[in-house]
Design an enzyme around this catalytic site. Sequence first.
Site, PDB file in Angstrom:
ATOM      1  N   HIS A 325       3.449  -0.842  -1.916  1.00  0.00           N
ATOM      2  CA  HIS A 325       2.534  -1.486  -2.871  1.00  0.00           C
ATOM      3  C   HIS A 325       2.856  -1.084  -4.308  1.00  0.00           C
ATOM      4  CE1 HIS A 325       0.382   2.311  -3.530  1.00  0.00           C
ATOM      5  NE2 HIS A 325       0.308   2.471  -2.210  1.00  0.00           N
ATOM      6  N   CYS A 343       2.291   6.370   1.095  1.00  0.00           N
ATOM      7  CA  CYS A 343       2.808   5.016   0.925  1.00  0.00           C
ATOM      8  C   CYS A 343       4.087   5.015   0.091  1.00  0.00           C
ATOM      9  CB  CYS A 343       1.759   4.137   0.246  1.00  0.00           C
ATOM     10  SG  CYS A 343       0.271   3.884   1.237  1.00  0.00           S
TER      11      CYS A 343
END
Length: 409
Positions: A325, A343
Site C-alpha cells: 500500500h 506491510c
Amino acid sequence: MRLTAPSSSRTVRVRTRRTALAVTALLAATALTACSGGAGGGKAEMKRKAEMAISVNLTGDQVKAGEPVKVVLADGKLAQVKVTDAKGGELAGQISADGRSWTSERNASPGQDYKVDAQNTESQSASARFRTTAPDKVNKVTINPGKATPVVGVAQPISIVFDNPVTNKAAVEKALKVSTSNSTEGSWGWFKDYSGNDRVDWRPREYWKSGTDVKVQMNLNGVDSGGGYFVKDYNTEFKIGKDRRMKVDLDAKTMTVTTDGEAGTSYPISAGTPGGKKASWSGTMVLMAKEGTIRMDSQTVGLGDSYDKMVDNSMRLTWSGMYVHAAPWNSANFGRANTSSGCVGMSDANATAFYEEAQVGDPFEVMGDGSKGRADIGNGYGEWNLDWTEWQKKSALGAAGAGADAQNG
C-alpha cells in the site's frame, strides 16, 4: 279283420326317418361346433404380452437423499429412462450394457419430489414416484475467484471454503471438475482456512499460462459433506491475464515487477521491521484483493496501538493483514530501511501506478533476511510454498486421483 301292422310299420318308418334327420342335424351341429371351438381354443392359447414392470431402489415419501437412483426392468430391455424433479430438473444416467437397469450419474437431492418414467424396447412404459426428506443441515460454499473477477493473475488458485465441516472429502472432491483451454495439469488440496473452516483449493502444477480459459463445475447438489447436504450446484469461470510477477527483496528494500518474462519497474519500499510481530511474512504469496482506501487498525491484528489510519491503494496479501500500500508517512525509509508494521509500503505516486497495473492473482515472492517466516497455507493463498509432490498429497483422492482430475481439464 284288423289291419294294425301296416299302420305300425308306417309309424316305425316315420320315426326312423325323423331319427335319421335328427342324427344328421346333430352331427352337422357337432361338426360345426367342433370347428368353431377349434378356432376359439387357438385364440385362448395365444400368448398375451406381459405389462412392463420396473423397480426403483428409492421408494416412498421418506427417502434419504445422497444416493444415485437405480431403475431395474423386470423383463426385456430398457430404451430410455427419465428421472425429473418437480421443477423439471433431470437426473442424467446410463442404461447398463445388458439393458436391464439404469443408474443416475448424480445423487438424488434432499427435499425433492421425483418422477421416474421408463420405456422398454417394445414401446411399453412404466412410471414411479418418490420423495426425499429435507436435510437436517445444509452446507454452502464461498468460491474464489468469483464471477465478479473475470481476469486473474498466473498464481490464482481456485479456492472453495465451506460453511460447515466436510468429513466426506473424497465424495466432495469427486464432484468438482476443472476444465481449461489448454489441459493445464493441477490438483485439489485440503486444509484449514484462516477462518478455521474446511477449505479445498485447486492449483496448477506450475503457474498458469497467460490467456488460459478456466471453467469450474461443482456438481454438489445431493452430495453429503458429512456436515450437511449440498442442495445446489455451483460454477465459476475466469481467464488468466498477463504474466505479471513481483519480487520483494527485503535486503535491497525493493519490489521489482516482471511482465511476460521481462523485468520492469523496481520500486523502493519499506517492509516489516525485522524481529518480532512487525516483521513481514516471506515466501510466495498471492494478491488476494485490491481494496483501495481502507481503515487500518493495529488492534485488529494484535499490534496494540501502533496505528489507526486511512490507507490508500491497499492490496491484500494475507488474511492476517499483510498488504502492499501507499505509506507516505514512511517516505524517509523507502529503499533504506524496513520499518513498517509488516506491510510493504511505498510512495503515493508509486503505489498509484502499481495499483493500476496489478491484478488479483499476481504472485509476490518475498525473500531476504528479517522476515518472520512463511505464513500458514490458509492465511491467504500459501499453496505455492509447497512443492508439487507435497501439494498432491493434500488431495483426498491421493496423487493418482489428483492426476486423473487434471486430465479433465
